[in-house]
Design a protein around this motif. Structure first.
Motif, short mmCIF file in Angstrom:
data_model
loop_
_atom_site.label_atom_id
_atom_site.label_comp_id
_atom_site.label_asym_id
_atom_site.label_seq_id
_atom_site.Cartn_x
_atom_site.Cartn_y
_atom_site.Cartn_z
N ARG A 8 0.96 -1.02 -0.08
CA ARG A 8 -0.06 -0.14 -0.11
C ARG A 8 0.91 1.30 -0.12
N ARG A 9 2.11 1.04 0.65
CA ARG A 9 2.78 2.47 0.75
C ARG A 9 3.70 2.85 -0.48
N TRP A 11 1.99 1.64 -3.58
CA TRP A 11 1.22 2.08 -4.22
C TRP A 11 1.13 3.66 -4.11
N ARG A 12 0.94 4.10 -2.84
CA ARG A 12 0.67 5.58 -2.62
C ARG A 12 1.78 6.32 -3.04
N TYR A 13 3.09 5.82 -3.14
CA TYR A 13 4.02 6.65 -3.56
C TYR A 13 4.02 6.71 -4.89
N GLN A 15 1.44 6.70 -6.86
CA GLN A 15 0.37 7.81 -7.05
C GLN A 15 1.05 9.10 -7.03
N GLU A 16 1.73 9.29 -5.83
CA GLU A 16 2.14 10.69 -5.75
C GLU A 16 3.27 11.01 -6.87
N THR A 21 -2.84 11.97 -7.33
CA THR A 21 -3.25 12.53 -6.03
C THR A 21 -3.67 13.91 -6.13
N GLU A 24 -7.34 15.01 -5.27
CA GLU A 24 -7.55 14.76 -3.62
C GLU A 24 -6.91 15.99 -2.81
N ARG A 25 -5.67 16.28 -3.58
CA ARG A 25 -4.95 17.66 -2.77
C ARG A 25 -5.66 18.66 -2.88
#
Length: 64
Positions: A8-9, A11-13, A15-16, A21, A24-25
């Motif tokens: 998950r981390r 994947w989030r990285y 996406q950033e 993202t 969302e921001r």
């Protein structure tokens, strides 16, 4: 840390890194600045972003 948490981390990285993202921001910023303000839909946000990117020569001009 389990493999799922690590995944998950990562994947989030990613996406950033690819700026997925940004919407969302934008929503978070808009809500923080003025909670009563109407927020653009994701589609309108992406259209506005693309128009700005294509209209700014510093961002790279796309002819197609």
């Amino acid at each position: 840390m389990t493999l799922v948490v690590a995944g998950r981390r990562i994947w989030r990285y990613l996406q950033e890194l690819t700026d997925e993202t940004a919407y969302e921001r934008y929503v978070e910023h808009a809500r923080k600045h003025d909670p009563q303000a109407e927020v653009m839909t994701r589609r309108d946000f992406e259209r506005c972003r693309m128009d700005a990117r294509e209209g700014d020569p510093r961002q790279g001009f796309r002819c197609c």
